[in-house]
Design a protein around this motif. Structure first.
Motif, short mmCIF file in Angstrom:
data_model
loop_
_atom_site.label_atom_id
_atom_site.label_comp_id
_atom_site.label_asym_id
_atom_site.label_seq_id
_atom_site.Cartn_x
_atom_site.Cartn_y
_atom_site.Cartn_z
N GLU A 83 0.86 -1.23 -0.16
CA GLU A 83 -0.04 0.09 -0.04
C GLU A 83 0.82 1.36 -0.09
O GLU A 83 0.53 2.50 -0.75
N LEU A 84 1.75 1.19 0.73
CA LEU A 84 2.94 2.32 0.86
C LEU A 84 3.42 2.59 -0.60
O LEU A 84 3.86 3.57 -1.07
N TYR A 85 4.12 1.26 -0.99
CA TYR A 85 4.57 1.51 -2.32
C TYR A 85 3.83 2.11 -3.44
O TYR A 85 3.95 2.84 -4.23
N GLU A 86 2.27 1.61 -3.51
CA GLU A 86 1.52 2.39 -4.63
C GLU A 86 1.34 3.93 -4.43
O GLU A 86 1.06 4.53 -5.16
N LYS A 87 1.25 4.32 -3.04
CA LYS A 87 0.93 5.50 -2.53
C LYS A 87 2.27 6.61 -3.01
O LYS A 87 2.00 7.48 -3.65
N TYR A 88 3.51 5.84 -2.94
CA TYR A 88 4.68 6.88 -3.28
C TYR A 88 5.32 6.49 -4.52
O TYR A 88 6.44 7.29 -4.77
N HIS A 89 4.93 5.56 -5.13
CA HIS A 89 5.48 5.23 -6.72
C HIS A 89 5.53 6.32 -7.36
O HIS A 89 6.51 6.51 -8.02
N SER A 90 4.45 6.99 -7.68
CA SER A 90 4.20 8.12 -8.70
C SER A 90 5.03 9.36 -8.20
O SER A 90 5.74 9.77 -9.23
N LEU A 91 5.05 9.72 -6.92
CA LEU A 91 5.87 10.68 -6.59
C LEU A 91 7.54 10.22 -6.70
O LEU A 91 8.11 11.33 -7.19
N ALA A 92 7.74 9.33 -6.66
CA ALA A 92 9.10 8.84 -6.85
C ALA A 92 9.62 8.85 -8.26
O ALA A 92 10.61 9.53 -8.74
N ASN A 93 8.82 8.53 -9.18
CA ASN A 93 8.91 8.54 -10.60
C ASN A 93 8.97 10.04 -11.07
O ASN A 93 9.67 10.35 -12.01
N THR A 94 8.04 10.84 -10.46
CA THR A 94 8.10 12.27 -10.83
C THR A 94 9.54 12.95 -10.52
O THR A 94 9.91 13.64 -11.11
N LYS A 95 10.23 12.49 -9.45
CA LYS A 95 11.37 12.80 -9.01
C LYS A 95 12.46 12.24 -9.48
O LYS A 95 13.78 12.65 -9.45
N GLY A 96 12.26 11.38 -10.61
CA GLY A 96 13.37 10.74 -11.16
C GLY A 96 13.84 9.73 -10.25
O GLY A 96 15.25 9.39 -10.43
N LEU A 97 13.13 9.13 -9.43
CA LEU A 97 13.68 7.98 -8.53
C LEU A 97 13.15 6.62 -8.82
O LEU A 97 11.92 6.63 -8.99
N ALA A 98 13.94 5.56 -8.40
CA ALA A 98 13.44 4.20 -8.72
C ALA A 98 13.00 3.84 -7.22
O ALA A 98 13.99 3.73 -6.27
N LEU A 99 11.60 3.69 -6.75
CA LEU A 99 11.26 3.00 -5.72
C LEU A 99 10.83 1.56 -5.80
O LEU A 99 10.27 1.03 -6.77
N LYS A 100 11.53 0.53 -4.91
CA LYS A 100 11.38 -0.73 -4.88
C LYS A 100 10.99 -1.20 -3.54
O LYS A 100 11.31 -0.64 -2.47
N ILE A 101 10.55 -2.63 -3.74
CA ILE A 101 10.21 -3.06 -2.24
C ILE A 101 10.74 -4.38 -2.24
O ILE A 101 11.00 -4.95 -3.05
N GLN A 102 11.15 -4.83 -0.94
CA GLN A 102 11.62 -6.08 -0.38
C GLN A 102 10.81 -6.86 0.53
O GLN A 102 10.86 -6.07 1.70
N LEU A 103 10.36 -8.05 0.09
CA LEU A 103 9.52 -8.69 1.15
C LEU A 103 9.94 -10.05 1.40
O LEU A 103 10.79 -10.52 0.74
N PRO A 104 9.72 -10.68 2.68
CA PRO A 104 10.21 -11.90 3.02
C PRO A 104 9.32 -12.88 2.09
O PRO A 104 8.32 -12.47 1.54
N SER A 105 9.45 -14.21 2.32
CA SER A 105 8.67 -15.34 1.63
C SER A 105 7.34 -15.26 2.12
O SER A 105 7.23 -14.77 3.33
#
Length: 431
Positions: A286-308
């Motif tokens: 949910e946090l990823y979806e919320k901030y993904h567009s803002l990061a792209n606008t700033k020219g930044l790559a936003l990724k997530i890392q989850l356990p199994s």
């Protein structure tokens, strides 16, 4: 103010505790003195009884034996055959003491050493206490039958040794009390100082908070006032620009005030918390979806890392507040990471719980500032002109973490930059 309060609390604690100590010491001292006095009187009675028994049994007066039985430093023994006294080493002072005892015995108790009662066995007829020149004496009078008649015995005992013991005991208790009072006041000084230290630190933080808040409010207020003055005289085509500035600064002030109210609620323990079982594997996306567009606008790559999937836990927490903490982490990462950088939002197991974290490839944080960044109104780079940040975000995140009983910290990103971590403690159930 705190110094005077420290002194007053020290005096109060030390005085109250000292009075209790003195009362207990006085009670103990009186008990000891009473015990010593009773013991001394008991020893005296045994000595008098032994003397009378010996005088009755012996065919003649053995002064050496009498001196061994009754220490001549404290005892004076005089035998009267009618009015004739028999004694050993009777100096003038002792003669006067014996005469005083005889007068008291005759006047107050009717015992006449010149005419004692005739008895079949030795018996102590009279005993009283007298004080001469601030010295206490025990006087014993007895009639002793003998084959040559009845003798009167006057035994005078000086309680000087007892009073010396009591004097030494009082001095000992006085020294102990004095030392105890010094220790009590010293302990009270350090104890009250430790008690007042958090209050003094809170007062300093409050003063610093008010000063910092005033400084932060001064800038938007100045812009608001100047824009309002300009709006009053501006042409129609320029008014919209001044209107937008006033609205923007108003929103900025509103954000600052809301942040300060949040911190005030946390300080007053009145910040509401709504705990619920929150699947952390849902919160992170949910946090990823919320901030993904803002990061792209700033020219930044936003990724997530989850356990199994089989390891993803459910945490008992306030979902909105934890999302607010992670939002603060992400907002700072997006603001401070240069264009082309990388931001990672992750979840991983930690000691005693699970860790939500955000890493970036920004300038990083020096080691000496890693704890300071969570202080209110703190900025690692005061020269930055990012008007959206007041230096309150991480302090709010720290308060939310504290209310959850968790832990928050910053560390270095191995690839350069910073990592902000939130540990949610306690028993976490797997989904």
């Amino acid at each position: 103010m705190y110094k005077k309060l420290h002194i007053k609390m020290t005096l109060f604690c030390g005085t109250v505790t000292g009075l209790i100590l003195l009362l207990m010491t006085l009670a103990g001292l009186l008990a000891f003195e009473n015990l010593l006095s009773k013991n001394d009187a008991a020893v005296h009675d045994k000595t008098v009884y032994a003397l009378l028994s010996s005088l009755e049994a012996e065919p003649y007066i053995d002064y050496d034996k009498t001196a061994k039985m009754a220490d001549t430093r404290y005892y004076t023994v005089v035998l009267y055959d009618k009015s004739i006294p028999y004694a050993l080493n009777l100096d003038q002072e002792k003669k006067e003491l014996i005469d005083t005892a005889r007068e008291i015995a005759l006047k107050n108790h009717g015992f006449n050493v010149n005419n004692p009662p005739i008895l079949s066995t030795a018996a102590k007829q009279l005993e009283f206490t007298m004080n001469v020149q601030k010295k206490e004496y025990l006087a014993s009078f007895a009639a002793i039958p003998h084959k040559y008649g009845t003798f009167s015995a006057v035994i005078l005992y000086s309680r000087q040794q007892l009073h010396r013991q009591i004097g030494r005991l009082r001095i000992f208790f006085l020294i102990i009390d004095a030392a105890a009072l010094v220790l009590l006041f010293t302990a009270a000084w350090f104890y009250t100082g430790r008690m007042l230290l958090p209050l003094e630190e809170n007062r300093k933080r409050q003063i610093q908070f008010v000063a910092s808040a005033s400084h932060e409010l001064r800038s938007p207020l100045a812009v608001l006032l100047s824009s309002a003055d300009a709006l009053a005289v501006a042409d129609m085509e320029d008014r919209q620009g001044f209107h937008d500035i006033i609205k923007s600064e108003g929103h900025r002030m509103s954000q600052l005030i809301n942040d300060m109210l949040s911190l005030a609620s946390a300080d007053n323990q009145s910040w509401p918390m709504h705990l619920e079982n929150t699947p952390l594997d849902e919160l992170v996306p949910e946090l990823y979806e919320k901030y993904h567009s803002l990061a792209n606008t700033k020219g930044l790559a936003l990724k997530i890392q989850l356990p199994s999937p089989d390891e993803v836990p459910t945490a008992l927490c306030d979902r909105q507040r934890i999302a607010q903490v992670m939002g603060i982490f992400l907002d700072n990462a997006i603001s401070y990471t240069p264009k082309g950088g990388r931001i990672t939002l992750g979840l991983s197991p930690g000691s005693g719980g699970w860790i939500l974290w955000v890493s970036d490839t920004g300038p990083g944080i020096p080691d000496e500032l890693k704890n300071s960044v969570f202080q209110r109104f703190f900025r690692a780079d005061p020269s930055r002109e990012d008007r959206r940040h007041f230096g309150l975000g991480l302090s709010i995140a720290a308060e939310i973490t504290r209310l959850h009983g968790g832990k928050i910290w910053a560390e270095d990103n191995p690839g350069g930059g910073a990592v902000f971590c939130l540990l949610l403690p306690g028993q976490l159930e797997k989904v």
